[in-house]
Motif scaffolding. Sequence first.
Motif, PDB file in Angstrom:
ATOM      1  N   GLY A  30     -57.715  28.346 -58.920  1.00  0.00           N
ATOM      2  CA  GLY A  30     -57.565  29.739 -58.533  1.00  0.00           C
ATOM      3  C   GLY A  30     -57.468  29.887 -57.031  1.00  0.00           C
ATOM      4  N   ALA A  31     -57.694  31.106 -56.562  1.00  0.00           N
ATOM      5  CA  ALA A  31     -57.588  31.413 -55.142  1.00  0.00           C
ATOM      6  C   ALA A  31     -58.910  31.140 -54.436  1.00  0.00           C
ATOM      7  CB  ALA A  31     -57.189  32.875 -54.950  1.00  0.00           C
ATOM      8  N   VAL A  32     -58.836  30.423 -53.319  1.00  0.00           N
ATOM      9  CA  VAL A  32     -59.999  30.283 -52.446  1.00  0.00           C
ATOM     10  C   VAL A  32     -60.214  31.588 -51.692  1.00  0.00           C
ATOM     11  CG1 VAL A  32     -60.992  29.025 -50.492  1.00  0.00           C
ATOM     12  CG2 VAL A  32     -59.588  27.811 -52.173  1.00  0.00           C
ATOM     13  N   SER A  33     -59.120  32.154 -51.209  1.00  0.00           N
ATOM     14  CA  SER A  33     -59.146  33.427 -50.491  1.00  0.00           C
ATOM     15  C   SER A  33     -57.846  34.158 -50.800  1.00  0.00           C
ATOM     16  CB  SER A  33     -59.310  33.203 -48.992  1.00  0.00           C
ATOM     17  OG  SER A  33     -58.402  32.229 -48.517  1.00  0.00           O
ATOM     18  N   GLY A  34     -57.917  35.481 -50.866  1.00  0.00           N
ATOM     19  CA  GLY A  34     -56.798  36.261 -51.357  1.00  0.00           C
ATOM     20  C   GLY A  34     -55.998  36.997 -50.314  1.00  0.00           C
ATOM     21  N   PRO A  35     -55.356  38.114 -50.723  1.00  0.00           N
ATOM     22  CA  PRO A  35     -54.434  38.841 -49.846  1.00  0.00           C
ATOM     23  C   PRO A  35     -55.079  39.411 -48.591  1.00  0.00           C
ATOM     24  CG  PRO A  35     -54.087  39.450 -52.139  1.00  0.00           C
ATOM     25  CD  PRO A  35     -55.330  38.633 -52.106  1.00  0.00           C
ATOM     26  N   GLY A  36     -56.353  39.814 -48.671  1.00  0.00           N
ATOM     27  CA  GLY A  36     -57.016  40.325 -47.471  1.00  0.00           C
ATOM     28  C   GLY A  36     -57.124  39.271 -46.393  1.00  0.00           C
TER      29      GLY A  36
END
Length: 318
Positions: free
Chosen positions: A235-241
Amino acid sequence: MVLAELDMIRPLLVCPCCRADLRADPGGLRCTAPDCVYHASPGFPDAAGWPVLVDFAHSVVDREALDSPASSPDVRRGADALPAPLRRIVKPPNLVAARNIDLLLRALPGPAPTLLVVGGATVGHGVGAVYRDARVRVIGFDIVTSPATQFVADAHRIPLRTAGVDAVLVQAVLEHVLDPVQVVAEIHRVLKDDGLVYAETPFLQQVHAGAHDFTRYTASGHRYLFRRFEEIAAGAVSGPGTQLLWSVDHLVRGLTRNALAGRATRAALRWLRALDRLVPPDFAQDDASALYFLGRKRDREMTEAEIIAYYRGAQVSS
């Protein structure tokens, strides 16, 4: 920090060129295969006491530059170079890594499993538990010397025996290698049957190591890179922000021609990271700053049809 003693891991070491055994001579290590170019003594030099097990004919590592530590390439820059208080503001703790490392450590077999850190010159964000677990024998290498490593090597030709380690950690490294497919193949080779791998790799991030930054991966691309592994979690470690924060940082750098101005802007707008929590996982996958994969070694390779079916993002085919 708990690192395996070099004498303990020496039986695992092999020639990075031909994978033959190594012999310790007064001048350093050399290959035992008579027809290998690294058979002549000393085959492999030392750098400030660290064995340098690199096939220099097929590596970005410069043999002559190793004689001068100041000239060694530094692929850990940016926020990692800041003082600790500022680093925590610009680059807060990686809770996703900490959670996944806990899963990995609990899945490791036996009383004394061996874990290899690829690109381990610095202790990665959120993975400190690996170095605090007294039962885990940690082996680390990088293309530079470091107190967190036992030898210098190139991940394209890992100088370890086949099926020699129980787990591999490769965090924020695969974007810095010329051929990630070959590096992952090497990771697969050195892992024991059912061995574990944990990887974090950028998706939407700006160049952050100059000439030593080469590659980015979507979620599907990252999964296919590890196609010879069974997925445990991804999955994502860190997203759109966080991705937006990177972009604002580098926009300010470009406008001001000043990296410090970009970092200051990132620190001032660090609240943007909180937006990651509001984005559903399917949208985050399509716009992540970085991605993770935790998997187990297998022999079967993911097929082309399987990787198309794997997509978990928010975009629906028309």
